[in-house]
Write a protein that holds these residues in place. Structure first.
Motif, PDB file in Angstrom:
ATOM      1  N   GLU A 139       4.597   9.714   3.334  1.00  0.00           N
ATOM      2  CA  GLU A 139       4.881   9.415   1.929  1.00  0.00           C
ATOM      3  C   GLU A 139       3.975  10.222   1.013  1.00  0.00           C
ATOM      4  O   GLU A 139       4.418  10.757  -0.016  1.00  0.00           O
ATOM      5  CB  GLU A 139       4.701   7.915   1.675  1.00  0.00           C
ATOM      6  N   ALA A 140       2.707  10.348   1.387  1.00  0.00           N
ATOM      7  CA  ALA A 140       1.771  11.137   0.585  1.00  0.00           C
ATOM      8  C   ALA A 140       2.195  12.598   0.551  1.00  0.00           C
ATOM      9  O   ALA A 140       2.099  13.259  -0.497  1.00  0.00           O
ATOM     10  CB  ALA A 140       0.358  11.004   1.155  1.00  0.00           C
ATOM     11  N   ALA A 141       2.697  13.114   1.677  1.00  0.00           N
ATOM     12  CA  ALA A 141       3.153  14.504   1.724  1.00  0.00           C
ATOM     13  C   ALA A 141       4.369  14.705   0.827  1.00  0.00           C
ATOM     14  O   ALA A 141       4.506  15.742   0.154  1.00  0.00           O
ATOM     15  CB  ALA A 141       3.477  14.898   3.162  1.00  0.00           C
ATOM     16  N   THR A 167       0.839  -1.208   0.000  1.00  0.00           N
ATOM     17  CA  THR A 167       0.000   0.000   0.000  1.00  0.00           C
ATOM     18  C   THR A 167       0.866   1.247   0.000  1.00  0.00           C
ATOM     19  O   THR A 167       0.585   2.219  -0.715  1.00  0.00           O
ATOM     20  CB  THR A 167      -0.944  -0.009   1.217  1.00  0.00           C
ATOM     21  N   LEU A 168       1.926   1.235   0.788  1.00  0.00           N
ATOM     22  CA  LEU A 168       2.843   2.380   0.837  1.00  0.00           C
ATOM     23  C   LEU A 168       3.418   2.677  -0.544  1.00  0.00           C
ATOM     24  O   LEU A 168       3.467   3.837  -0.989  1.00  0.00           O
ATOM     25  CB  LEU A 168       3.970   2.089   1.834  1.00  0.00           C
ATOM     26  N   ALA A 169       3.820   1.632  -1.256  1.00  0.00           N
ATOM     27  CA  ALA A 169       4.417   1.806  -2.582  1.00  0.00           C
ATOM     28  C   ALA A 169       3.410   2.321  -3.600  1.00  0.00           C
ATOM     29  O   ALA A 169       3.785   2.955  -4.596  1.00  0.00           O
ATOM     30  CB  ALA A 169       5.010   0.475  -3.058  1.00  0.00           C
ATOM     31  N   LEU A 170       2.119   2.061  -3.363  1.00  0.00           N
ATOM     32  CA  LEU A 170       1.090   2.495  -4.307  1.00  0.00           C
ATOM     33  C   LEU A 170       1.040   4.026  -4.428  1.00  0.00           C
ATOM     34  O   LEU A 170       0.722   4.560  -5.497  1.00  0.00           O
ATOM     35  CB  LEU A 170      -0.268   1.971  -3.850  1.00  0.00           C
ATOM     36  N   ILE A 171       1.382   4.726  -3.365  1.00  0.00           N
ATOM     37  CA  ILE A 171       1.322   6.196  -3.378  1.00  0.00           C
ATOM     38  C   ILE A 171       2.270   6.761  -4.421  1.00  0.00           C
ATOM     39  O   ILE A 171       1.908   7.638  -5.213  1.00  0.00           O
ATOM     40  CB  ILE A 171       1.624   6.763  -1.977  1.00  0.00           C
ATOM     41  N   GLU A 172       3.499   6.239  -4.452  1.00  0.00           N
ATOM     42  CA  GLU A 172       4.464   6.687  -5.465  1.00  0.00           C
ATOM     43  C   GLU A 172       4.108   6.138  -6.836  1.00  0.00           C
ATOM     44  O   GLU A 172       4.182   6.849  -7.846  1.00  0.00           O
ATOM     45  CB  GLU A 172       5.869   6.227  -5.063  1.00  0.00           C
ATOM     46  N   GLU A 173       3.716   4.863  -6.880  1.00  0.00           N
ATOM     47  CA  GLU A 173       3.441   4.229  -8.165  1.00  0.00           C
ATOM     48  C   GLU A 173       2.301   4.912  -8.911  1.00  0.00           C
ATOM     49  O   GLU A 173       2.338   5.064 -10.142  1.00  0.00           O
ATOM     50  CB  GLU A 173       3.112   2.749  -7.946  1.00  0.00           C
ATOM     51  N   CYS A 174       1.293   5.348  -8.176  1.00  0.00           N
ATOM     52  CA  CYS A 174       0.146   6.033  -8.796  1.00  0.00           C
ATOM     53  C   CYS A 174       0.261   7.550  -8.675  1.00  0.00           C
ATOM     54  O   CYS A 174      -0.641   8.267  -9.107  1.00  0.00           O
ATOM     55  CB  CYS A 174      -1.158   5.562  -8.149  1.00  0.00           C
ATOM     56  N   ARG A 175       1.322   8.014  -8.045  1.00  0.00           N
ATOM     57  CA  ARG A 175       1.515   9.456  -7.801  1.00  0.00           C
ATOM     58  C   ARG A 175       0.235  10.069  -7.225  1.00  0.00           C
ATOM     59  O   ARG A 175      -0.371  10.976  -7.794  1.00  0.00           O
ATOM     60  CB  ARG A 175       1.967  10.182  -9.063  1.00  0.00           C
ATOM     61  N   ILE A 176      -0.139   9.564  -6.074  1.00  0.00           N
ATOM     62  CA  ILE A 176      -1.348  10.037  -5.387  1.00  0.00           C
ATOM     63  C   ILE A 176      -1.011  11.346  -4.675  1.00  0.00           C
ATOM     64  O   ILE A 176      -0.264  11.361  -3.693  1.00  0.00           O
ATOM     65  CB  ILE A 176      -1.855   8.978  -4.396  1.00  0.00           C
ATOM     66  N   VAL A 177      -1.566  12.442  -5.159  1.00  0.00           N
ATOM     67  CA  VAL A 177      -1.216  13.763  -4.636  1.00  0.00           C
ATOM     68  C   VAL A 177      -2.300  14.346  -3.730  1.00  0.00           C
ATOM     69  O   VAL A 177      -2.079  15.355  -3.059  1.00  0.00           O
ATOM     70  CB  VAL A 177      -0.910  14.745  -5.792  1.00  0.00           C
ATOM     71  N   HIS A 178      -3.466  13.727  -3.732  1.00  0.00           N
ATOM     72  CA  HIS A 178      -4.532  14.113  -2.793  1.00  0.00           C
ATOM     73  C   HIS A 178      -4.927  12.849  -2.028  1.00  0.00           C
ATOM     74  O   HIS A 178      -5.895  12.174  -2.375  1.00  0.00           O
ATOM     75  CB  HIS A 178      -5.748  14.663  -3.543  1.00  0.00           C
ATOM     76  N   ALA A 179      -4.175  12.525  -1.002  1.00  0.00           N
ATOM     77  CA  ALA A 179      -4.396  11.275  -0.266  1.00  0.00           C
ATOM     78  C   ALA A 179      -5.224  11.521   0.988  1.00  0.00           C
ATOM     79  O   ALA A 179      -4.931  12.441   1.762  1.00  0.00           O
ATOM     80  CB  ALA A 179      -3.063  10.635   0.105  1.00  0.00           C
ATOM     81  N   HIS A 180      -6.266  10.718   1.186  1.00  0.00           N
ATOM     82  CA  HIS A 180      -7.020  10.699   2.429  1.00  0.00           C
ATOM     83  C   HIS A 180      -6.650   9.412   3.160  1.00  0.00           C
ATOM     84  O   HIS A 180      -7.006   8.316   2.719  1.00  0.00           O
ATOM     85  CB  HIS A 180      -8.524  10.734   2.157  1.00  0.00           C
ATOM     86  N   ILE A 181      -5.912   9.530   4.238  1.00  0.00           N
ATOM     87  CA  ILE A 181      -5.406   8.375   4.972  1.00  0.00           C
ATOM     88  C   ILE A 181      -6.279   8.144   6.205  1.00  0.00           C
ATOM     89  O   ILE A 181      -6.472   9.056   7.015  1.00  0.00           O
ATOM     90  CB  ILE A 181      -3.946   8.587   5.406  1.00  0.00           C
ATOM     91  N   PHE A 182      -6.800   6.925   6.342  1.00  0.00           N
ATOM     92  CA  PHE A 182      -7.630   6.575   7.484  1.00  0.00           C
ATOM     93  C   PHE A 182      -6.959   5.449   8.274  1.00  0.00           C
ATOM     94  O   PHE A 182      -6.749   4.364   7.723  1.00  0.00           O
ATOM     95  CB  PHE A 182      -9.005   6.078   7.027  1.00  0.00           C
ATOM     96  N   PRO A 183      -6.626   5.663   9.540  1.00  0.00           N
ATOM     97  CA  PRO A 183      -6.220   4.515  10.362  1.00  0.00           C
ATOM     98  C   PRO A 183      -7.439   3.622  10.577  1.00  0.00           C
ATOM     99  O   PRO A 183      -8.525   4.133  10.885  1.00  0.00           O
ATOM    100  CB  PRO A 183      -5.743   5.146  11.670  1.00  0.00           C
ATOM    101  N   TYR A 184      -7.302   2.351  10.364  1.00  0.00           N
ATOM    102  CA  TYR A 184      -8.446   1.447  10.501  1.00  0.00           C
ATOM    103  C   TYR A 184      -8.977   1.490  11.934  1.00  0.00           C
ATOM    104  O   TYR A 184      -8.220   1.460  12.906  1.00  0.00           O
ATOM    105  CB  TYR A 184      -8.065   0.005  10.147  1.00  0.00           C
ATOM    106  N   SER A 185     -10.296   1.544  12.047  1.00  0.00           N
ATOM    107  CA  SER A 185     -10.946   1.396  13.351  1.00  0.00           C
ATOM    108  C   SER A 185     -12.123   0.454  13.165  1.00  0.00           C
ATOM    109  O   SER A 185     -12.879   0.587  12.201  1.00  0.00           O
ATOM    110  CB  SER A 185     -11.415   2.737  13.904  1.00  0.00           C
ATOM    111  N   PRO A 186     -12.282  -0.541  14.066  1.00  0.00           N
ATOM    112  CA  PRO A 186     -13.363  -1.529  13.906  1.00  0.00           C
ATOM    113  C   PRO A 186     -14.725  -0.903  14.154  1.00  0.00           C
ATOM    114  O   PRO A 186     -14.956  -0.285  15.192  1.00  0.00           O
ATOM    115  CB  PRO A 186     -13.039  -2.591  14.971  1.00  0.00           C
ATOM    116  N   ARG A 187     -15.623  -1.032  13.168  1.00  0.00           N
ATOM    117  CA  ARG A 187     -16.981  -0.515  13.296  1.00  0.00           C
ATOM    118  C   ARG A 187     -17.904  -1.665  13.689  1.00  0.00           C
ATOM    119  O   ARG A 187     -17.915  -2.718  13.033  1.00  0.00           O
ATOM    120  CB  ARG A 187     -17.449   0.118  11.984  1.00  0.00           C
ATOM    121  N   ALA A 188     -18.639  -1.480  14.739  1.00  0.00           N
ATOM    122  CA  ALA A 188     -19.522  -2.531  15.257  1.00  0.00           C
ATOM    123  C   ALA A 188     -20.475  -3.020  14.169  1.00  0.00           C
ATOM    124  O   ALA A 188     -21.037  -2.236  13.418  1.00  0.00           O
ATOM    125  CB  ALA A 188     -20.322  -1.995  16.437  1.00  0.00           C
ATOM    126  N   GLY A 189     -20.619  -4.341  14.080  1.00  0.00           N
ATOM    127  CA  GLY A 189     -21.533  -4.932  13.117  1.00  0.00           C
ATOM    128  C   GLY A 189     -20.931  -5.218  11.760  1.00  0.00           C
ATOM    129  O   GLY A 189     -21.595  -5.797  10.896  1.00  0.00           O
TER     130      GLY A 189
END
Length: 405
Positions: free
Chosen positions: A344-346, A298-320
């Motif tokens: 990396e996105a920055a 996933t980290l490498a995908l940022i450079e490979e796709c040149r993602i310049v507007h990245a929204h990064i979410f730390p996973y949190s378990p959602r009930a259900g």
């Protein structure tokens, strides 16, 4: 009497709906928290916003609506600061705001229609937002949003075109929004696609200068939509993709419908056809079972796709949700991986911004008049101009992650 105040959390769809709520409230002394439930942190921020709003306006009626309220209405109704809870379907009905029931939340899965909610204007925004789709038929294992928004449903093209035409009289840019925007159309007569809707808008609203799309599911970008994204000058060179991860096993466990290779190939095709296109993406750090090697993909995908507007979410378990029952990554590891993705996105974003120095950009001027966004959605600081105008500026520098004209 104080004027109504709507606090919008989360996505652009919420922002669009908040304008309608503001119109429905008229001059009532009411504070509305239009909540988000995409992560546990979003729900926490909703609670914080409720408490802060009550401190700021102790005498106002306080109403909570949005996805967090839809999913767990009783929890918000139990908060001492809250006067009423209104569901996602009800919040756009005048009758709901006239009623006084403490909880008005119906089964969102039973809702079958949506509408281009007729806010009078987006007078406080330089760009306007039009809801063309709501809900989602997919069941990604990490996501609770379908329980807040219901099943996918689309707005008929004629109603959308009328809405866009009205907004084009006062706004140079309109953004099409939805929960799962690329699923637009199958529930309508003739099963029109999102690409067909965009074509019709551009053909029937010649006064519209800029059209932008909110988040897209890359696997549903068909040839018609691709051609518009890469060849239509009035459609902005900015594509935000719901990628979520860059590892095939994690994507499978997320129940996503694309592979890593398909995402990389789509971005390569977009760049080849429209070199100035800017790529954004949603990425989740620390999804259950994610190993170090999976994270690196996933980290490498940022450079490979040149993602310049990245929204990064730390996973949190959602009930259900199914992912909440999977083996979890340690919270500190999740936090650390999110930080690495953001760093990396920055870096990739800064390199991109530096590459734009010396270029000329068309910028939509936003409040208070000394800033705005280019077509590629890079933020630009500029000399004071009329809010809502599109100005042509030469980029001379980059400071603090923003272009300087």
């Amino acid at each position: 009497m104080s004027s109504p105040h709507v606090i919008s959390l989360g996505c652009r769809l919420n922002l669009a709906e908040s304008e309608t709520i503001r119109t429905l409230l008229s001059d009532r002394d009411t504070i509305v928290i239009n909540s988000c439930a995409v992560t546990n942190e979003a729900v926490k921020q909703t609670r914080q916003a409720i408490r802060r709003a009550r401190r700021d306006r102790p005498g106002a009626e306080l109403v909570v609506t949005g996805c967090a309220a839809q999913i767990d209405p009783q929890a918000f109704a139990a908060m001492p600061e809250v006067d009423r809870v209104i569901g996602n379907a009800e919040k756009l009905l005048y009758s709901a705001w006239k009623a006084d029931a403490p909880v008005m939340v119906q089964d969102i899965m039973a809702v079958r229609e949506t509408a281009p909610h007729l806010a009078a204007s987006f007078s406080t925004h330089a760009r306007a937002f039009v809801e063309v789709q709501n809900g989602c038929d997919h069941r990604c294992t990490f996501c609770a949003i379908p329980f807040g928004r219901g099943n996918s449903r689309s707005v008929p093209a004629g109603a959308v075109i009328d809405r866009v035409a009205a907004l084009a009289e006062s706004h140079a840019e309109v953004v099409l929004t939805g929960v799962d925007l690329t699923s637009y159309g199958p529930d309508l007569p003739g099963s029109p696609s999102l690409g067909q809707l965009v074509e019709r808008i551009l053909a029937h609203v010649p006064k519209l200068r800029r059209l932008r799309l909110s988040s897209l599911d890359g696997i549903e970008v068909d040839d018609r939509l691709f051609a518009l994204l890469t060849g239509e000058p009035r459609l902005m060179p900015h594509v935000h993709l719901s990628l979520q991860a860059g590892d095939d096993m994690i994507l499978k466990r997320m129940k996503r419908r694309h592979s890593r290779a398909e995402s990389v190939a789509l971005v390569a095709r977009l760049r080849a056809a429209r070199p100035d296109i800017a790529i954004g993406a949603d990425l989740i750090a620390g999804f259950p079972t994610e190993t170090g090697e999976m994270f690196q993909n996933t980290l490498a995908l940022i450079e490979e796709c040149r993602i310049v507007h990245a929204h990064i979410f730390p996973y949190s378990p959602r009930a259900g949700t199914p992912a909440a029952k999977m083996p979890q990554v340690e919270p500190e590891q999740v936090k650390a991986r999110a930080a690495r993705l953001r760093a990396e996105a920055a870096r990739v974003r800064d390199n991109w911004l530096q590459s734009l120095v010396g270029s000329t950009q068309q910028v939509l001027v936003e409040r208070p008049g000394d800033r705005g966004h280019a077509g590629n959605f890079a933020e630009v600081r500029l000399a004071p101009n009329e809010v809502g105008e599109i100005v042509s500026v030469k980029i001379v520098d980059v400071q603090d992650g923003k272009l300087i004209a």
